[in-house]
Scaffold this motif. Structure first.
Motif, PDB file in Angstrom:
ATOM      1  N   SER A   7       4.861 -22.604   9.708  1.00 12.37           N
ATOM      2  CA  SER A   7       5.392 -23.177  10.947  1.00 12.37           C
ATOM      3  C   SER A   7       6.084 -22.108  11.779  1.00 12.37           C
ATOM      4  N   LYS A   8       6.398 -22.460  13.010  1.00 13.09           N
ATOM      5  CA  LYS A   8       6.979 -21.511  13.961  1.00 13.09           C
ATOM      6  C   LYS A   8       8.426 -21.154  13.606  1.00 13.09           C
ATOM      7  N   ILE A   9       8.996 -20.258  14.369  1.00 11.44           N
ATOM      8  CA  ILE A   9      10.308 -19.717  13.995  1.00 11.44           C
ATOM      9  C   ILE A   9      11.462 -20.704  14.226  1.00 11.44           C
ATOM     10  N   PHE A  10      11.379 -21.546  15.278  1.00  7.24           N
ATOM     11  CA  PHE A  10      12.506 -22.444  15.562  1.00  7.24           C
ATOM     12  C   PHE A  10      12.125 -23.920  15.608  1.00  7.24           C
ATOM     13  N   CYS A  11      10.862 -24.251  15.281  1.00  7.25           N
ATOM     14  CA  CYS A  11      10.446 -25.656  15.266  1.00  7.25           C
ATOM     15  C   CYS A  11       9.400 -25.815  14.167  1.00  7.25           C
ATOM     16  N   SER A  12       8.890 -27.030  13.990  1.00  9.67           N
ATOM     17  CA  SER A  12       7.965 -27.228  12.872  1.00  9.67           C
ATOM     18  C   SER A  12       6.503 -27.213  13.306  1.00  9.67           C
ATOM     19  N   CYS A  13       6.225 -26.743  14.530  1.00  3.40           N
ATOM     20  CA  CYS A  13       4.832 -26.647  14.977  1.00  3.40           C
ATOM     21  C   CYS A  13       4.064 -25.653  14.114  1.00  3.40           C
ATOM     22  N   SER A  14       2.745 -25.923  13.975  1.00  3.69           N
ATOM     23  CA  SER A  14       1.897 -25.053  13.156  1.00  3.69           C
ATOM     24  C   SER A  14       1.668 -23.708  13.844  1.00  3.69           C
TER      25      SER A  14
ATOM     26  N   ASN B 202      -0.507 -26.882  19.454  1.00  2.00           N
ATOM     27  CA  ASN B 202       0.641 -26.655  18.576  1.00  2.00           C
ATOM     28  C   ASN B 202       1.908 -26.422  19.393  1.00  2.00           C
ATOM     29  N   THR B 203       2.340 -27.443  20.085  1.00  7.23           N
ATOM     30  CA  THR B 203       3.556 -27.274  20.899  1.00  7.23           C
ATOM     31  C   THR B 203       4.449 -28.509  20.771  1.00  7.23           C
ATOM     32  N   CYS B 204       5.720 -28.313  21.085  1.00  6.01           N
ATOM     33  CA  CYS B 204       6.686 -29.416  21.063  1.00  6.01           C
ATOM     34  C   CYS B 204       7.779 -29.082  22.079  1.00  6.01           C
ATOM     35  N   PRO B 205       8.741 -29.988  22.301  1.00  8.61           N
ATOM     36  CA  PRO B 205       9.781 -29.677  23.301  1.00  8.61           C
ATOM     37  C   PRO B 205      10.561 -28.394  22.983  1.00  8.61           C
ATOM     38  N   ILE B 206      10.696 -28.040  21.682  1.00 12.86           N
ATOM     39  CA  ILE B 206      11.485 -26.837  21.349  1.00 12.86           C
ATOM     40  C   ILE B 206      10.746 -25.566  21.774  1.00 12.86           C
ATOM     41  N   CYS B 207       9.471 -25.440  21.345  1.00 15.87           N
ATOM     42  CA  CYS B 207       8.792 -24.168  21.649  1.00 15.87           C
ATOM     43  C   CYS B 207       8.308 -24.091  23.091  1.00 15.87           C
ATOM     44  N   THR B 208       8.314 -25.225  23.808  1.00 14.70           N
ATOM     45  CA  THR B 208       8.000 -25.112  25.235  1.00 14.70           C
ATOM     46  C   THR B 208       9.292 -25.027  26.057  1.00 14.70           C
TER      47      THR B 208
HETATM   48 ZN   LIG Z   1       7.184 -26.411  18.603  1.00 16.59          ZN
END
Ligand SMILES: [Zn+2]
Length: 475
Positions: free
Chosen positions: A19-26, A36-42
């Protein structure tokens, strides 16, 4: 005037986390754009980052593998800049307190060992990818890569030529791959390198203005770009125009084979670094550093030495075997099935390597390759037949013994059968027989070849040769 070249490298390496460095996206490569995006990584307002523990573990591992000091207290900082692939308008990185510092890598150039010092390793998040479509008035953005964990490895300006830089990168890649820190696939961008290069008069201790080169997509391009930039700068100095070298970022244009100016180089203060307020400092316990250190596998250099000693292999072949960890592991697995290491090495460095180039995987399981090697060793099949079996194994994944039976490839060792074949071959090739009687020993090789042809490669060549010579001398 004699000049020397000063090169330092900055290498970005994507860590092998799920998963990514600050969220659980793949972090998986090759997903649909923005899948593979979510509110944190965007970078949507109000979201909070949580540091992925595995990133810290892998960065410690990299520090251990690269002989660094691990900083038990380190922290993250915001590096502010706006770019469309960075939706937060800042990148979370590490500024004055990185996770690792003061390491080194031993490289070898022209057989001479040299130590290249590492200034620091820090963790940070990757940015997204901009996709510029030809003939379109707009640019697309893919945020899948946004927030993929990176380590940036910064070297001291210890490298003195493009050759040394490439040797360093190759060694570094091998260490990171062996240690399971990154897959280091340059073509997928998981290892990226920027180079700083300047020229100075030999004997001088001062550093002249350096130029940063970006967009280096393969080790070959790193070598070419550095050599070209070295020549450009040396020429300017030798014509007394060294002042024309500006501190700037240049882009390597592989197609045109030259570097072109991109932008003037920023200094650290341009980024307005400040401590990341949403993340606490990272505290690392001594036990964790030790624990991770103990999980470091044997690296390529030690493995090479051991392979030469333990299996009596030559340096050249060991170099190929340890070039990829999977290949080295495969070799040892094959040898475990009781075949001669030398034979295993021959098969792997030639036939298996050739097959890998085609299929990109190791095509035959270790047990079967060992069986095949032993079939040749025991004289059950000839080398020629073994190659045919090998190709068949690549296709059918079958057991070599079954393939030998099915294809009728058992080697002809029986003297009665061979006697008959040799007689025929001699009567069909009177010219070669005459050559032999006239002292042309080469004729023997030709006649053995004819025997092999006649038996479709099934004759035992050494027995056939022995019998042939005996027969020829009787004539
Ligand atoms: Zn994310």
């Amino acid at each position: 005037m004699a000049y020397e070249t000063i090169i330092g490298l900055e290498i970005h390496v994507e860590l092998d986390t799920k998963s990514k460095i600050f969220c659980s996206c793949s972090t998986k490569f090759g997903a649909e754009p923005n899948e593979n995006t979510c509110p944190i990584c965007t970078g949507l307002p109000g979201t909070l980052p949580v540091l992925n523990e595995e990133v810290v573990n892998l960065a410690i591992k990299a520090g251990n593998a690269l002989n660094c000091e691990i900083n038990k207290i380190n922290k993250t900082d915001r590096k502010n800049y706006f770019y469309p692939d960075l939706p937060k308008a800042f990148q979370i990185s590490q500024f004055d307190m990185p996770i690792c510092s003061k390491g080194f890598v031993e490289i070898e150039v022209y057989g001479e060992p040299k130590r290249i010092n590492i200034t620091r390793i820090h963790i940070e998040e990757d940015a997204g990818k901009l996709i510029h479509l030809e003939d379109e008035p707009f640019t697309l953005v893919d945020y899948n890569r946004t927030g993929v964990p990176l380590i940036e490895i910064v070297t001291e300006p210890d490298l003195r030529s493009a050759k040394e830089a490439v040797a360093f990168l190759k060694t570094l890649k091998s260490i990171l791959q062996y240690a399971g820190i990154s897959d280091c696939r340059m073509e997928q961008g998981s290892l990226r390198c920027d180079a700083n290069i300047s020229i100075r008069e030999i004997g001088s201790e001062e550093y002249n203005t350096k130029v940063e080169i970006k967009n280096l997509n393969s080790f070959k391009e790193v070598g070419k770009a550095l050599e070209k930039e070295e020549r450009r700068q040396k020429e300017l100095y030798s014509f007394g125009e060294g002042n024309k070298i500006k501190q700037e970022t240049r882009k390597w244009d592989a197609g045109k084979g030259r570097t072109i100016p991109m932008r003037s180089k920023e200094d650290a203060h341009d980024y307005r670094y400040f401590p990341e307020p949403d993340l606490p400092p990272v505290f690392i316990k001594e036990e964790l550093i030790k624990e991770i250190g103990n999980t470091l596998p044997e690296l390529a250099k030690e493995k090479s030495r051991r392979f030469m000693k333990q299996y009596g292999l030559k340096e050249k072949e060991v170099e190929i075997l340890v070039s990829h960890k999977e290949l080295a592991d495969y070799f040892e697995e094959v040898v475990k099935f009781n075949c001669k290491p030398k034979d295993a090495s021959n098969w792997i460095t030639v036939e298996v390597m050739r097959a890998i180039k085609e299929t990109e995987i190791i095509p035959i399981k270790a047990e079967y390759l060992a069986k095949l090697i032993n079939l040749v060793d025991k004289g059950t099949i000839s080398r020629l037949a073994a190659k045919e079996v090998f190709r068949e194994m690549m296709e059918s994944k079958g057991d070599p013994e079954n393939i030998v039976m099915k294809k009728g490839l058992l080697q002809i060792n029986g003297e009665d059968v061979l006697e008959e074949i040799i007689k025929n071959v001699l009567s069909q090739n009177p010219k070669a027989v005459e050559d032999f009687t006239n002292g042309k020993d080469k004729a023997v090789g030709y006649l053995v070849g004819q025997i092999m042809k006649e038996t479709k490669g099934k004759a035992n060549p050494s027995i056939a040769k022995e019998m042939l010579i005996k027969k020829l001398k009787e004539i």
